[in-house]
Write an enzyme that holds these catalytic residues in place. Structure first.
Site, PDB file in Angstrom:
ATOM      1  CB  SER A  44      -0.948  -0.010   1.204  1.00  0.00           C
ATOM      2  OG  SER A  44      -0.246   0.182   2.413  1.00  0.00           O
TER       3      SER A  44
ATOM      4  NE  ARG B 297      20.425 -10.862   8.583  1.00  0.00           N
ATOM      5  CZ  ARG B 297      19.087 -10.797   8.637  1.00  0.00           C
ATOM      6  NH1 ARG B 297      18.412 -10.408   7.562  1.00  0.00           N
ATOM      7  NH2 ARG B 297      18.454 -11.155   9.711  1.00  0.00           N
TER       8      ARG B 297
ATOM      9  CG  ASN C  15      12.402   1.609   6.399  1.00  0.00           C
ATOM     10  OD1 ASN C  15      11.640   0.946   5.705  1.00  0.00           O
ATOM     11  ND2 ASN C  15      12.498   1.454   7.715  1.00  0.00           N
TER      12      ASN C  15
ATOM     13  CG  HIS D 165       9.953   2.049  12.126  1.00  0.00           C
ATOM     14  ND1 HIS D 165      10.075   0.681  12.122  1.00  0.00           N
ATOM     15  CD2 HIS D 165       9.788   2.413  13.410  1.00  0.00           C
ATOM     16  CE1 HIS D 165       9.970   0.244  13.379  1.00  0.00           C
ATOM     17  NE2 HIS D 165       9.795   1.270  14.174  1.00  0.00           N
TER      18      HIS D 165
ATOM     19  CG  LEU E 265      16.243  -2.542  12.584  1.00  0.00           C
ATOM     20  CD1 LEU E 265      16.062  -2.981  11.132  1.00  0.00           C
ATOM     21  CD2 LEU E 265      15.795  -3.641  13.536  1.00  0.00           C
TER      22      LEU E 265
END
Ligand code: GRF
Length: 195
Positions: free
Chosen positions: A12, A64, A106, A108, A143
């Site tokens: 979305s 990873r 990003n 969050h 992160l």
């Protein structure tokens, strides 16, 4: 500016970003890339005529670096100027991030630096916070860290559940991320603060 968008699910946020890149907007989508072949967002991207690619992380187990080496291929092929993580649920290593340092964003679902990681809505309710929200930040090796480019605040109301709060926050993500991307693509780093 060419924008690649990484997704893992419904996409979305990707749809909001793609649908915002029209007219004299300085950016256009060049790729939607997912780690999940079943991501609902892939069909939405294809419906909008955007190139898509899938690199499933599962065959790589905990390696990873090997997964990211594969993930890099379609991504570099698309030659993005900006990479947007949008509901992308894999942690990326510092090596991968460093290849896009300063041009990877990003979103969050918390008011960073509060509630890095998962289950942010339940944690905000458990803490009795009166306010919650979402943050767009530049991606760095740590992160959910990195310079904040925008935030949207929503009130936590009595009776709010993690689901009701997640829905309120997601609606604001769809406003915040496109606003931040437009500014970022124009080279403007002033934070977007909503409402
Ligand atoms: C949502 O939980 C959103 O808060 C976070 O990623 C999840 C999925 O978003 N950013 P989307 O619908 O795939 O963009």
């Amino acid at each position: 500016k060419r924008v690649a968008i990484l997704i893992s699910g419904g996409g979305s946020n990707m749809v909001s970003l793609v649908d915002s890149m029209t007219g004299d907007h300085p950016a256009r989508p060049c790729l939607v890339l997912s780690n999940n072949a079943d991501a609902g967002g892939l069909a939405k991207a294809a419906d909008r005529g955007i190139a898509t690619a899938v690199v499933d992380h599962r065959p790589f187990g905990g390696d990873r670096a090997a997964f990211e080496a594969e993930l890099c291929k379609p991504l570099l092929e698309a030659q993005p100027d900006i990479v947007c993580l949008a509901g992308f649920m894999r942690v990326l290593t510092g090596d991968f991030v460093s290849r896009f340092q300063g041009r990877m964003l990003n979103i969050h679902p918390s008011l960073l630096p509060k509630y890095k990681g998962l289950n942010t809505h339940a944690r905000a309710i458990a803490a009795g916070d009166a306010e919650h929200g979402c943050t767009v930040h530049e991606v760095t090796a740590a992160l959910d860290d990195g310079p904040i480019l925008g935030q949207a605040r929503v009130p936590v109301e009595p009776g709010d559940t993690p689901d009701s709060l997640a829905r309120k926050v997601l609606a604001w993500e769809h406003k915040l991320y496109p606003a931040v991307l437009e500014r970022f693509a124009r080279g403007d780093r002033a934070p977007v603060l909503l409402p």
